[in-house]
Design a protein around this motif. Sequence first.
Motif, PDB file in Angstrom:
ATOM      1  N   LEU A   1      48.297  52.132  45.174  1.00 39.80           N
ATOM      2  CA  LEU A   1      48.978  53.392  45.425  1.00 39.80           C
ATOM      3  C   LEU A   1      50.484  53.119  45.576  1.00 39.80           C
ATOM      4  O   LEU A   1      51.253  54.196  45.703  1.00 39.80           O
TER       5      LEU A   1
ATOM      6  N   SER B   1      60.566  46.761  50.627  1.00 39.55           N
ATOM      7  CA  SER B   1      60.219  47.322  51.760  1.00 39.55           C
ATOM      8  C   SER B   1      58.668  46.613  52.162  1.00 39.55           C
ATOM      9  O   SER B   1      58.385  46.985  53.278  1.00 39.55           O
TER      10      SER B   1
ATOM     11  N   GLU C   1      61.719  59.931  60.918  1.00 39.24           N
ATOM     12  CA  GLU C   1      63.097  60.015  60.218  1.00 39.24           C
ATOM     13  C   GLU C   1      63.105  60.296  58.947  1.00 39.24           C
ATOM     14  O   GLU C   1      64.474  60.124  58.361  1.00 39.24           O
ATOM     15  N   GLY C   2      62.188  60.701  58.255  1.00 35.01           N
ATOM     16  CA  GLY C   2      62.469  61.102  56.850  1.00 35.01           C
ATOM     17  C   GLY C   2      61.699  60.040  55.874  1.00 35.01           C
ATOM     18  O   GLY C   2      60.845  59.405  56.521  1.00 35.01           O
ATOM     19  N   VAL C   3      61.899  60.314  54.752  1.00 36.50           N
ATOM     20  CA  VAL C   3      61.058  59.518  53.670  1.00 36.50           C
ATOM     21  C   VAL C   3      61.404  57.998  53.876  1.00 36.50           C
ATOM     22  O   VAL C   3      62.724  57.755  53.646  1.00 36.50           O
ATOM     23  N   LYS C   4      60.483  56.857  53.963  1.00 33.80           N
ATOM     24  CA  LYS C   4      60.979  55.622  54.181  1.00 33.80           C
ATOM     25  C   LYS C   4      60.069  54.786  53.095  1.00 33.80           C
ATOM     26  O   LYS C   4      59.009  55.275  52.819  1.00 33.80           O
ATOM     27  N   GLY C   5      60.461  53.652  53.097  1.00 36.43           N
ATOM     28  CA  GLY C   5      59.677  52.624  52.052  1.00 36.43           C
ATOM     29  C   GLY C   5      58.574  51.942  52.967  1.00 36.43           C
ATOM     30  O   GLY C   5      57.718  51.282  52.481  1.00 36.43           O
TER      31      GLY C   5
ATOM     32  N   GLY D   1      58.755  43.139  43.611  1.00 34.80           N
ATOM     33  CA  GLY D   1      59.859  44.049  43.340  1.00 34.80           C
ATOM     34  C   GLY D   1      60.376  45.233  44.411  1.00 34.80           C
ATOM     35  O   GLY D   1      61.469  45.461  44.661  1.00 34.80           O
ATOM     36  N   CYS D   2      59.346  45.706  45.241  1.00 32.26           N
ATOM     37  CA  CYS D   2      59.717  46.739  46.208  1.00 32.26           C
ATOM     38  C   CYS D   2      60.126  45.830  47.589  1.00 32.26           C
ATOM     39  O   CYS D   2      59.134  45.410  48.149  1.00 32.26           O
TER      40      CYS D   2
ATOM     41  N   SER E   1      54.344  50.789  41.456  1.00 29.75           N
ATOM     42  CA  SER E   1      55.207  51.607  41.963  1.00 29.75           C
ATOM     43  C   SER E   1      55.644  51.286  43.424  1.00 29.75           C
ATOM     44  O   SER E   1      54.893  50.359  43.743  1.00 29.75           O
ATOM     45  N   CYS E   2      56.609  51.884  43.908  1.00 22.26           N
ATOM     46  CA  CYS E   2      57.037  51.602  45.307  1.00 22.26           C
ATOM     47  C   CYS E   2      56.608  52.762  46.080  1.00 22.26           C
ATOM     48  O   CYS E   2      57.049  53.930  45.666  1.00 22.26           O
ATOM     49  N   ARG E   3      55.727  52.586  47.136  1.00 17.72           N
ATOM     50  CA  ARG E   3      55.247  53.416  48.065  1.00 17.72           C
ATOM     51  C   ARG E   3      56.223  54.030  48.776  1.00 17.72           C
ATOM     52  O   ARG E   3      56.893  53.071  49.681  1.00 17.72           O
ATOM     53  N   VAL E   4      56.285  55.414  49.290  1.00 10.88           N
ATOM     54  CA  VAL E   4      57.227  55.770  50.307  1.00 10.88           C
ATOM     55  C   VAL E   4      56.297  56.638  51.239  1.00 10.88           C
ATOM     56  O   VAL E   4      55.307  57.219  50.830  1.00 10.88           O
TER      57      VAL E   4
END
Lengths: 183, 104
Positions: free
Chosen positions: B51, B13, B82-86, B10-11, B74-77
């Motif tokens: 995680l 990234s 460059e900021g929060v990424k997947g 599903g995620c 869950s999808c980890r970030v």
Amino acid sequence: MKNSRFITWMTWALILGMFWTVFSRVSPDRPKAQQDAVAKEGFTAPNFALDLLDGSTVALSDLRGKVVLVNFWTSWCPPCRLEMPAIEKAYRSYKDIGFVVIGLNLTAQDSEQAAADFAKEIGLTFPIALDRDNATGNLYRITALPTSYFIDRKGVIRSVVVGGPMSEALIQSKVEELLREGE
Amino acid sequence: MKIELLYFDGCPSWEAGLESLRTALQEEGISASVEMVKVETDEDAERLKFLGSPHFRVDGMDLWHEERETYSMSCRVYSTPEGVKGFPTVHMLREKLQSLSGTP
């Protein structure tokens, strides 16, 4: 004479020390976050002010006195999508008795259009906030999506749920517990 | 060296995460293959202490460890420059791999 001065000096030092001790102490009732704002259970939820999808704005601090669920999500995150109907249901059930939901979209990792399309598709009626620059995600140190913060009427984070989807029963039990505290 | 990437479909990234990991391994001169571990249920997530997708593990150690009370889908970030990424950057992965092997 010297002894008298010394005693006077020591007395003043003692009095000042007592004042400092009394006035600098932390009250047990005072939320921990007032000393150090972090997004953890037992701490005051860090404040944020964001634009909403409908063009208005929201500031968390303005919601003091209400029970708040802040739900971090993106439209491409399956567990986020799966739990939205349950969140919407809870919002509709309790919004008239002091419950607010902020669906906090990590827009920098998503798109405003995708967020809007998803909200329309599911029929979300609670406010969708747009974190366009990751500032709020960074402030809350989000490490997974979805992540939900249940915040009490005093603005204190009482529960954090990382991952999902949260069940209707879980959301209801947490919200009802916090709503009861204000009765 | 046992390298695992825990993920769920599903995620999206995780694919970029796998690409970053392969590049990082190559640049570090590590020839180990990546074992893909598909997480399909909350029970899997709990058992594997998942995680969020993508989740990187080397010799049983999480590259970005976090203690949680419960584990679920869950999808980890990741917090990147460059900021929060997947997914983490190649540089972030290389730093973690170096710290595990003790090389600077």
